[in-house]
Design a protein around this motif. Structure first.
Motif, short mmCIF file in Angstrom:
data_model
loop_
_atom_site.label_atom_id
_atom_site.label_comp_id
_atom_site.label_asym_id
_atom_site.label_seq_id
_atom_site.Cartn_x
_atom_site.Cartn_y
_atom_site.Cartn_z
N GLN A 1 0.83 -1.21 0.00
CA GLN A 1 0.00 0.00 0.00
C GLN A 1 0.87 1.26 0.00
N LEU A 2 1.94 1.25 0.78
CA LEU A 2 2.81 2.42 0.83
C LEU A 2 3.58 2.61 -0.47
N VAL A 3 4.05 1.52 -1.07
CA VAL A 3 4.78 1.60 -2.33
C VAL A 3 3.88 2.21 -3.41
N VAL A 4 2.64 1.78 -3.47
CA VAL A 4 1.70 2.32 -4.45
C VAL A 4 1.46 3.81 -4.19
N LYS A 5 1.26 4.15 -2.92
CA LYS A 5 1.02 5.54 -2.54
C LYS A 5 2.21 6.44 -2.91
N ASN A 6 3.43 5.89 -2.80
CA ASN A 6 4.65 6.66 -3.08
C ASN A 6 5.12 6.52 -4.52
N GLY A 7 4.27 6.04 -5.38
CA GLY A 7 4.64 5.93 -6.79
C GLY A 7 5.72 4.90 -7.06
N GLY A 8 5.77 3.87 -6.25
CA GLY A 8 6.71 2.77 -6.49
C GLY A 8 8.01 2.84 -5.70
N ALA A 9 8.16 3.83 -4.84
CA ALA A 9 9.43 3.99 -4.11
C ALA A 9 9.22 3.91 -2.60
N LEU A 10 10.23 3.37 -1.92
CA LEU A 10 10.21 3.38 -0.45
C LEU A 10 10.88 4.64 0.08
N GLY A 11 11.89 5.09 -0.64
CA GLY A 11 12.60 6.31 -0.25
C GLY A 11 13.13 6.22 1.17
N SER A 12 12.96 7.28 1.94
CA SER A 12 13.44 7.33 3.32
C SER A 12 12.29 7.15 4.31
N THR A 13 11.24 6.47 3.87
CA THR A 13 10.07 6.22 4.71
C THR A 13 10.46 5.37 5.92
N LEU A 14 9.90 5.71 7.07
CA LEU A 14 10.13 4.94 8.29
C LEU A 14 9.06 3.87 8.45
N VAL A 15 9.40 2.82 9.20
CA VAL A 15 8.47 1.72 9.46
C VAL A 15 7.17 2.25 10.05
N ARG A 16 7.25 3.23 10.97
CA ARG A 16 6.04 3.73 11.63
C ARG A 16 5.02 4.32 10.66
N THR A 17 5.50 4.81 9.51
CA THR A 17 4.61 5.39 8.50
C THR A 17 3.74 4.32 7.84
N ALA A 18 4.28 3.12 7.69
CA ALA A 18 3.57 2.05 6.98
C ALA A 18 2.86 1.06 7.91
N MET A 19 3.36 0.89 9.13
CA MET A 19 2.88 -0.19 10.00
C MET A 19 1.41 -0.01 10.40
#
Length: 151
Positions: free
Chosen positions: A57-75
Motif C-alpha cells: 500500500q505504501l509503495v503504491v502511494k509513493n509511486g513505487g518507491a520506499l525512499g526514506s520512509t520509516l516503518v512507523r509510516t507504513a505499519m
C-alpha cells in the motif's frame, strides 16, 4: 485446540523491527528471511505490525518507491492480537473478520510469537486428518454384533 498448541509446534523464532528504522531495511529483512510480517517493537512493547500488505500500500502511494520512509509510516499501529489461551475457532473468526494474515500472540505485555493464517489452517487440517484417522480405525475395529445392542 489453542494458540499455544500452534506455538509449541512452530517454534519461537521472532523477527522484529523498530518504528524509527527505514522501511527499506525492514523490507530487506522480510525478503532475506522469506517472511510476510515483522512485529514492530519499541522499548520492549508491541507498537505495530508490518506486513507485505502495508508495504505494498505504501509503495503504491509513493509511486513505487520506499525512499526514506520509516516503518512507523507504513505499519498497522493497532494490530489484532491474541493470547496463548485463545481457542483456534476464535482466532479464525477474528482473522477472517479483519482480513488479518498475521497475529501477534501476547501474554500480558510479553510477545510470545506470531501466528499466521497459514499456521491456523494447517493446524485445523492436521487436527481433522488425525480425527478422521481415529474414526476410521474405530470403525474398522468395530466389534461384530455390537450394532444389534444399540437399538
Amino acid at each position: 485446540m489453542k494458540v499455544s498448541d500452534i506455538l509449541r509446534v512452530k517454534g519461537s523464532t521472532l523477527y522484529t523491527a523498530n518504528p524509527d528504522e527505514l522501511l527499506s531495511s525492514a523490507v530487506a529483512l522480510m525478503a532475506e528471511k522469506d517472511i510476510g510480517s515483522l512485529v514492530v517493537m519499541f522499548h520492549g512493547d508491541l507498537v505495530g505490525m508490518l506486513t507485505f500488505r502495508e508495504v505494498i500500500q505504501l509503495v503504491v502511494k509513493n509511486g513505487g518507491a520506499l525512499g526514506s520512509t520509516l516503518v512507523r509510516t507504513a505499519m498497522d499501529d493497532h494490530p489484532l492480537t491474541c493470547t496463548p489461551e485463545t481457542e483456534l475457532d476464535e482466532v479464525r473468526r477474528m482473522m477472517l473478520e479483519r482480513h488479518a494474515r498475521y497475529m501477534p500472540v501476547m501474554n500480558q505485555k510479553m510477545l510470545m510469537g506470531v501466528i499466521s493464517f497459514y499456521d491456523v489452517a494447517k493446524a485445523v487440517v492436521d487436527s481433522q486428518n488425525f480425527e478422521n484417522k481415529m474414526l476410521k480405525a474405530y470403525i474398522r475395529d468395530w466389534p461384530a454384533g455390537d450394532e444389534d445392542k444399540e437399538g
